[in-house]
Every structure is written in structure tokens, then in C-alpha cells.
Design an enzyme around this catalytic site. Structure first.
Site, PDB file in Angstrom:
ATOM      1  N   SER A   1      52.001  53.083  35.901  1.00  0.00           N
ATOM      2  CA  SER A   1      52.534  54.295  35.270  1.00  0.00           C
ATOM      3  C   SER A   1      52.553  55.474  36.236  1.00  0.00           C
ATOM      4  O   SER A   1      52.911  56.581  35.846  1.00  0.00           O
ATOM      5  CB  SER A   1      51.711  54.652  34.026  1.00  0.00           C
ATOM      6  OG  SER A   1      51.987  53.731  32.996  1.00  0.00           O
TER       7      SER A   1
ATOM      8  N   TYR B   1      46.050  48.070  34.583  1.00  0.00           N
ATOM      9  CA  TYR B   1      46.800  49.249  34.127  1.00  0.00           C
ATOM     10  C   TYR B   1      46.495  50.386  35.089  1.00  0.00           C
ATOM     11  O   TYR B   1      45.388  50.940  35.083  1.00  0.00           O
ATOM     12  CB  TYR B   1      46.383  49.587  32.695  1.00  0.00           C
ATOM     13  CG  TYR B   1      47.153  50.710  32.023  1.00  0.00           C
ATOM     14  CD1 TYR B   1      48.152  51.434  32.679  1.00  0.00           C
ATOM     15  CD2 TYR B   1      46.892  51.039  30.695  1.00  0.00           C
ATOM     16  CE1 TYR B   1      48.850  52.453  32.033  1.00  0.00           C
ATOM     17  CE2 TYR B   1      47.587  52.056  30.043  1.00  0.00           C
ATOM     18  CZ  TYR B   1      48.554  52.761  30.726  1.00  0.00           C
ATOM     19  OH  TYR B   1      49.235  53.773  30.083  1.00  0.00           O
TER      20      TYR B   1
ATOM     21  N   SER C   1      47.888  53.963  26.174  1.00  0.00           N
ATOM     22  CA  SER C   1      47.940  55.431  26.088  1.00  0.00           C
ATOM     23  C   SER C   1      48.660  55.839  24.810  1.00  0.00           C
ATOM     24  O   SER C   1      48.117  56.586  23.988  1.00  0.00           O
ATOM     25  CB  SER C   1      48.684  56.001  27.300  1.00  0.00           C
ATOM     26  OG  SER C   1      48.180  55.467  28.483  1.00  0.00           O
ATOM     27  N   SER C   2      49.871  55.339  24.621  1.00  0.00           N
ATOM     28  CA  SER C   2      50.646  55.670  23.432  1.00  0.00           C
ATOM     29  C   SER C   2      49.919  55.214  22.178  1.00  0.00           C
ATOM     30  O   SER C   2      50.032  55.825  21.121  1.00  0.00           O
ATOM     31  CB  SER C   2      52.037  55.025  23.488  1.00  0.00           C
ATOM     32  OG  SER C   2      52.643  55.275  24.730  1.00  0.00           O
TER      33      SER C   2
ATOM     34  N   GLY D   1      55.972  51.734  34.367  1.00  0.00           N
ATOM     35  CA  GLY D   1      55.382  52.598  33.339  1.00  0.00           C
ATOM     36  C   GLY D   1      56.213  53.820  32.985  1.00  0.00           C
ATOM     37  O   GLY D   1      56.472  54.056  31.801  1.00  0.00           O
TER      38      GLY D   1
ATOM     39  N   GLY E   1      56.184  53.947  26.153  1.00  0.00           N
ATOM     40  CA  GLY E   1      55.971  54.535  24.842  1.00  0.00           C
ATOM     41  C   GLY E   1      57.251  55.005  24.179  1.00  0.00           C
ATOM     42  O   GLY E   1      57.433  54.829  22.967  1.00  0.00           O
TER      43      GLY E   1
ATOM     44  N   ASP F   1      59.038  55.701  31.798  1.00  0.00           N
ATOM     45  CA  ASP F   1      60.291  55.274  31.154  1.00  0.00           C
ATOM     46  C   ASP F   1      61.509  55.947  31.803  1.00  0.00           C
ATOM     47  O   ASP F   1      62.605  55.398  31.803  1.00  0.00           O
ATOM     48  CB  ASP F   1      60.249  55.616  29.654  1.00  0.00           C
ATOM     49  CG  ASP F   1      58.993  55.070  28.990  1.00  0.00           C
ATOM     50  OD1 ASP F   1      58.285  54.264  29.624  1.00  0.00           O
ATOM     51  OD2 ASP F   1      58.721  55.465  27.842  1.00  0.00           O
ATOM     52  N   GLU F   2      61.263  57.163  32.332  1.00  0.00           N
ATOM     53  CA  GLU F   2      62.343  57.916  32.985  1.00  0.00           C
ATOM     54  C   GLU F   2      62.848  57.180  34.218  1.00  0.00           C
ATOM     55  O   GLU F   2      63.912  57.480  34.744  1.00  0.00           O
ATOM     56  CB  GLU F   2      61.825  59.294  33.444  1.00  0.00           C
ATOM     57  CG  GLU F   2      61.233  60.166  32.356  1.00  0.00           C
ATOM     58  CD  GLU F   2      59.752  59.859  32.045  1.00  0.00           C
ATOM     59  OE1 GLU F   2      59.299  58.723  32.280  1.00  0.00           O
ATOM     60  OE2 GLU F   2      59.085  60.764  31.541  1.00  0.00           O
TER      61      GLU F   2
ATOM     62  N   LYS G   1      50.561  47.019  35.514  1.00  0.00           N
ATOM     63  CA  LYS G   1      51.451  47.971  34.827  1.00  0.00           C
ATOM     64  C   LYS G   1      51.236  49.279  35.548  1.00  0.00           C
ATOM     65  O   LYS G   1      50.126  49.817  35.568  1.00  0.00           O
ATOM     66  CB  LYS G   1      51.035  48.062  33.366  1.00  0.00           C
ATOM     67  CG  LYS G   1      51.445  49.314  32.635  1.00  0.00           C
ATOM     68  CD  LYS G   1      51.136  49.103  31.165  1.00  0.00           C
ATOM     69  CE  LYS G   1      50.885  50.378  30.401  1.00  0.00           C
ATOM     70  NZ  LYS G   1      51.936  51.366  30.487  1.00  0.00           N
TER      71      LYS G   1
END
Ligand SMILES: CC(=O)N[C@@H]([C@@H](O)[C@H](O)[C@H](O)CO)[C@@H](O)CC(=O)C(=O)O
Length: 308
Positions: free
Chosen positions: A170, A140, A51-52, A193, A212, A195-196, A168
Site C-alpha cells: 500500500s 501487508y 485497514s478498511s 494497495g 478499499g 487504488d489510485e 500487499k
């Protein structure tokens, strides 16, 4: 016991941004420089063309070029996962075969998108990719963009194959992450996935993360991981909260990727603008990017000082 080296996929993997020149074409030299910067940061691997990485906005040829630049520069130092997801199975298979040929360490793919496909189609899509190489495969799962909800049933069926080494995830549900880990078993990797929620994901079963925003603050995620691995949960939590404030700021720009690319540019890594429809940072927002970059760098220095 899985015969692939699963260890190399654990820990911090950056979902790398793609690099473009001023005309918007793939910039191989910039890609090599960015990959080198990341190798020196101490992360475990790079996820290319996700994605990133704007894989969905690039031609098959461009995706191959980007991957070649990264593998050529750091493929002997870092674990390189090639995201080969595409709407057409043929394109994904072509990308997977290419990834294997040039020395990537794994392939990964979202479900086939656009047609809102049923599970048997997604399974056939993934299976064609898996069968096309000897590389390990990482599912993913990102339902908020693909619209496909991976069930525990399909996950378990895929995970029964040795080549399918992990997922993975997200999706924002850490409960789902835990359920996927339980369904896949000990030898099945679950990679966080959002990051938060890096620490939340790790605490509930993730073996590492692919993200990302790691690309603009690898030191901070490495630090959270180190605190967690040492059992220092209070410190890990403190740094996750710091990271989350930074992510909230990054998300306040018209596109997250545009903001991250603008920050990298300030550090001397010009990766160009994201491709439309992803918006770049407006001229008027540059002072905010500047201030955010300073904040991130200052926290990164603190994290290093705290004994990374
Ligand atoms: C939708 C999206 O881009 N999610 C990111 C996160 O890293 C995300 O940027 C971050 O959690 C901020 O919300 C990753 O899960 C996706 C990713 O690793 C990728 O670029 O393929």
C-alpha cells in the site's frame, strides 16, 4: 513452483468494510449481505479485517465474528484473506489459527505496530504467525500507517519460504512495487494497495490489487482490469482517471471509510458508522454523498455497457 493455488489471489480483491449495528456492535447479518453483494459483483476475493475493515479497532472476538460471517456466506465462492495483524503477536497467532479453522484461504498481517520495532522483531512477529498455520501468508506493507519500512533484504528472506506467497503493498511507490516483484520472483505475488495507482501497479508488475474503494465501485476496477488484460491501455487509462476523480471526492470527507459506508447505505447495505476515531459523514454532507453515489452508479452502468 509454489504448491499453493496462486491464481485465486490474482485480480480484484475488495478490502471489505466491517459492519456494525446502530449501537456500534458487529452486525453479522449486514456482513453476510455485504459479502453476498460483493460475490455477485464478480470480484475475485475479499480481504477481511484490514485497514478498511477496521481490524485494528476491534477486539479479537469481534474480528473472529466478522470473518466467520464472511467465510460462512461466500467462502466457497470467493478467496477470503484474513488480515490478522495486531500489536501483540499472541493475538495475531490466535486470529490466524481461527482463520484456518473456519476455512479462510490465506492470512495476512502488517508488522507489529506501536513500538516502532526493528526488523528482527517484525520478522519474529510474522514468523510466529506463519508457523501457526498451514495457510499461505501475505505480507501487508503499509509504511505510512505502521512506520515500518520493509527492506528488500527482509522481503527476500520472507519470500524464500513457500508459505509466504506475496506482499500487499500500500506504499505509494510503484518503483518499490517493481523492486519487490523482482526480489520475490515469478511465483511471488505482488498486490497493489493504492487504488489510485491500480493500473500503474499492474503495468509495473502487480498481479492484482486489494483496495478499499473497490467496495463502492467494484465494476470500475473490474473494467480497468479487463481493459488492461485485453491490451486496451488507452481505455484502461481513461477509466483509471475516472476512478481517480471519484477517489479524490471520497477522500474529501472527514474519513474515507465513513464516506464509503454512507454510499453503501444508500444502496441498501447499512454497515453502520466507522468506529471512532474514524469519523462518520456529517448530516450536512449527505447531499454530497448522494450526488457522488449517483455519479459512481452512472459510471458503473457505462462500464457495463462498454462490455464488462
Ligand atoms: C490506507 C488505505 O486504506 N489504503 C487502502 C486503499 O484502498 C485506499 O483506501 C485507496 O487507495 C484510497 O486512497 C488499501 O491500500 C488498504 C487496504 O486494502 C485495506 O483496507 O487493508
Amino acid at each position: 513452483m509454489n504448491s499453493y493455488n496462486l491464481y485465486r489471489f490474482k485480480g480484484i480483491t475488495i478490502a471489505m468494510y466491517s459492519c456494525y449495528n446502530a449501537s456500534g456492535e458487529i452486525d453479522l447479518e449486514a456482513a453476510r449481505r455485504l459479502a453476498r453483494y460483493y460475490a455477485e459483483s464478480g470480484v475475485k476475493g475479499l480481504y477481511v479485517g484490514g485497514s478498511s475493515g477496521e481490524g485494528m479497532l476491534q477486539s479479537v472476538t469481534e474480528r473472529k465474528l466478522m470473518l466467520e460471517a464472511v467465510v460462512g456466506e461466500v467462502g466457497s465462492e470467493l478467496t477470503i484473506i484474513a488480515h490478522v495483524g495486531a500489536p501483540a503477536t499472541r493475538d495475531s497467532v490466535e486470529l490466524a489459527i481461527h482463520a484456518e479453522k473456519i476455512g479462510a484461504h490465506a492470512v495476512s498481517a502488517v508488522p507489529a505496530i506501536y513500538y516502532r520495532l526493528p526488523a528482527p522483531s517484525v520478522e519474529a512477529h510474522w514468523q510466529a504467525i506463519i508457523d501457526s498455520t498451514d495457510l499461505p501468508f501475505i505480507i501487508y506493507h503499509i509504511p505510512q500507517t505502521t512506520g515500518f519500512q520493509l527492506t528488500l533484504g527482509l522481503l527476500s528472506k520472507m519470500a524464500a519460504q513457500e508459505k509466504v506467497i506475496g506482499v500487499k503493498i500500500s506504499a505509494e511507490s510503484t518503483f518499490e512495487l517493481q523492486q519487490f516483484k523482482a526480489a520475490g520472483g515469478e511465483d511471488f505475488l505482488v498486490l497493489n494497495g493504492p487504488d489510485e495507482q491500480y493500473l500503474a501497479g499492474r503495468s509495473i508488475g502487480a498481479d492484482g490489487g486489494i483496495g478499499g474503494t473497490y467496495g463502492v465501485m467494484p465494476e470500475l476496477f473490474l473494467h480497468i482490469e479487463k481493459c488492461y488484460a485485453q491490451g486496451r491501455m488507452d481505455d484502461a487509462l481513461k477509466w483509471q482517471f475516472i476512478v481517480n476523480e471519484l477517489i479524490v471526492e471520497l477522500l474529501s470527507f472527514p474519513s474515507l471509510y465513513g464516506a464509503c459506508k454512507a454510499i453503501l447505505k444508500l444502496r441498501g447495505y447499512d454497515t453502520g458508522e466507522p468506529r471512532l476515531p474514524l469519523l462518520p459523514v456529517a448530516e450536512t454532507d449527505l447531499p454530497r454523498i448522494h450526488a457522488l453515489n449517483e455519479r459512481i452508479l452512472s459510471f458503473a452502468a457505462q462500464a457495463k455497457g462498454a462490455g464488462l
